[in-house]
Design a protein around this motif. Structure first.
Motif, mmCIF file in Angstrom:
data_model
loop_
_atom_site.group_PDB
_atom_site.id
_atom_site.type_symbol
_atom_site.label_atom_id
_atom_site.label_comp_id
_atom_site.label_asym_id
_atom_site.label_seq_id
_atom_site.Cartn_x
_atom_site.Cartn_y
_atom_site.Cartn_z
ATOM 1 N N GLY A 84 0.915 -1.186 0.099
ATOM 2 C CA GLY A 84 -0.037 0.107 0.136
ATOM 3 C C GLY A 84 0.941 1.249 0.116
ATOM 4 O O GLY A 84 2.043 1.369 0.609
ATOM 5 N N MET A 85 0.289 2.288 -0.583
ATOM 6 C CA MET A 85 0.998 3.545 -0.697
ATOM 7 C C MET A 85 0.121 4.694 -0.083
ATOM 8 O O MET A 85 -0.826 4.805 -0.804
ATOM 9 C CB MET A 85 1.829 3.753 -1.952
ATOM 10 N N VAL A 86 0.422 5.745 0.756
ATOM 11 C CA VAL A 86 0.151 7.028 1.146
ATOM 12 C C VAL A 86 0.933 8.082 0.563
ATOM 13 O O VAL A 86 2.192 7.964 0.849
ATOM 14 C CB VAL A 86 -0.217 6.967 2.603
ATOM 15 N N VAL A 161 3.049 -4.619 3.301
ATOM 16 C CA VAL A 161 4.040 -3.480 3.299
ATOM 17 C C VAL A 161 3.298 -2.263 3.269
ATOM 18 O O VAL A 161 2.481 -2.026 2.280
ATOM 19 C CB VAL A 161 5.382 -3.539 2.301
ATOM 20 N N LEU A 162 3.868 -1.176 4.143
ATOM 21 C CA LEU A 162 3.027 0.242 3.791
ATOM 22 C C LEU A 162 4.049 1.233 3.207
ATOM 23 O O LEU A 162 5.193 1.140 4.031
ATOM 24 C CB LEU A 162 2.349 0.607 5.078
ATOM 25 N N LEU A 163 4.112 1.876 2.368
ATOM 26 C CA LEU A 163 4.794 2.993 1.754
ATOM 27 C C LEU A 163 4.306 4.215 2.033
ATOM 28 O O LEU A 163 3.027 4.356 1.685
ATOM 29 C CB LEU A 163 5.114 2.790 0.063
ATOM 30 N N LEU A 164 5.074 5.285 2.627
ATOM 31 C CA LEU A 164 4.284 6.562 3.005
ATOM 32 C C LEU A 164 5.517 7.455 2.611
ATOM 33 O O LEU A 164 6.707 7.547 2.773
ATOM 34 C CB LEU A 164 4.078 6.578 4.378
ATOM 35 N N ASP A 165 4.941 8.437 1.792
ATOM 36 C CA ASP A 165 5.811 9.557 1.215
ATOM 37 C C ASP A 165 5.687 10.788 1.742
ATOM 38 O O ASP A 165 4.593 11.599 1.200
ATOM 39 C CB ASP A 165 5.392 9.372 -0.365
#
Length: 246
Positions: A84-86, A161-165
């Protein structure tokens, strides 16, 4: 030693003649929180976008749980169910209510029934203290509330997995804390996270390891204590002097 859950090897990425990532090697184990730090333009966002296949890579290999997730023939939809990506901007659908935003992907992509998606969304909204705003529209929430919804909308897909930008960079300073508390809660729950952040105190307190990127290269990686208290590289020391004094 077992293979890292998320493995990035010799990753290169250019836009035209401008090379943004210059041979990045990085491993993230399950339940780790790895914080990417570095100046704007150092490659943090591009690295995250490559992991989630939002950007094609020029060379190198990205693997998740031993399976390549980069290159030709990769099932992007399958990848994004696991990763996932935020983003900096909240990207909530403005025409949908808060709970509809959270329910949408589990129904459309995950195949959940409306009832199951509704139950999952309510539990997640309760977790971030926003169940009473389930029927609000996004523009009726503060920026901090919208970003919290964006995070749990991602969690509704139960990613591995969590991706956070830079998820706090668009927020007013007084709203940053409420978003960081959600991330701390996820970290304590064992969520595997790779995030770009300029919040040095968060990286120091929550990260399993901190990675410093400089001009598209991974200059230094270590524990928060090592990076913040005894950085080995001159570029890291220079960046931290500016970041911590600011």
């Amino acid at each position: 030693m077992s293979e890292a859950f998320l493995s990035i090897s010799a990753l290169q990425k250019s836009y035209g003649s401008h090379q943004v990532l210059k041979g990045i090697d990085l491993q993230v184990n399950r339940h780790e929180v790895v914080c990417l730090i570095g100046a704007s333009g150092s490659g943090k966002s591009t690295l995250l976008r490559c992991v989630n296949a939002l950007e094609p890579i020029d060379s190198g290999v990205i693997s998740l749980d031993g399976d390549p997730v980069s290159g030709i023939g990769v099932d992007v939809n399958r990848l994004r169910r696991k990763v996932g990506m935020v983003f900096q901007s909240f990207n909530l659908f403005p025409h949908l209510s808060v709970i509809q935003n959270v329910m949408l992907a589990p129904m459309k992509v995950g195949g959940l029934s409306r009832e199951a998606a509704h139950d999952r969304a309510l539990k997640l909204l309760a977790r971030i203290g926003l169940s009473e705003r389930a029927d609000y529209m996004p523009d009726q929430l503060s920026g901090g509330q919208q970003q919290r919804v964006a995070i749990i909308r991602c969690m509704a897909m139960e990613p591995e997995v969590l991706l956070l930008d830079e998820v706090t960079s668009a927020l007013d300073p007084e709203l940053v804390g409420e978003v960081l508390e959600i991330l701390k809660d996820l970290a304590q729950g064992g969520m595997t996270m790779l995030l770009a952040t300029h919040e040095m105190s968060f990286a120091r307190d929550v990260a399993s390891s901190v990675v410093f990127l400089h001009q598209g290269q991974l200059i230094e990686k270590g524990s928060p204590g090592q990076i913040f208290e005894a950085p080995q590289m001159a570029e890291t020391r220079k960046f931290l002097r500016r970041a911590l004094s600011g």
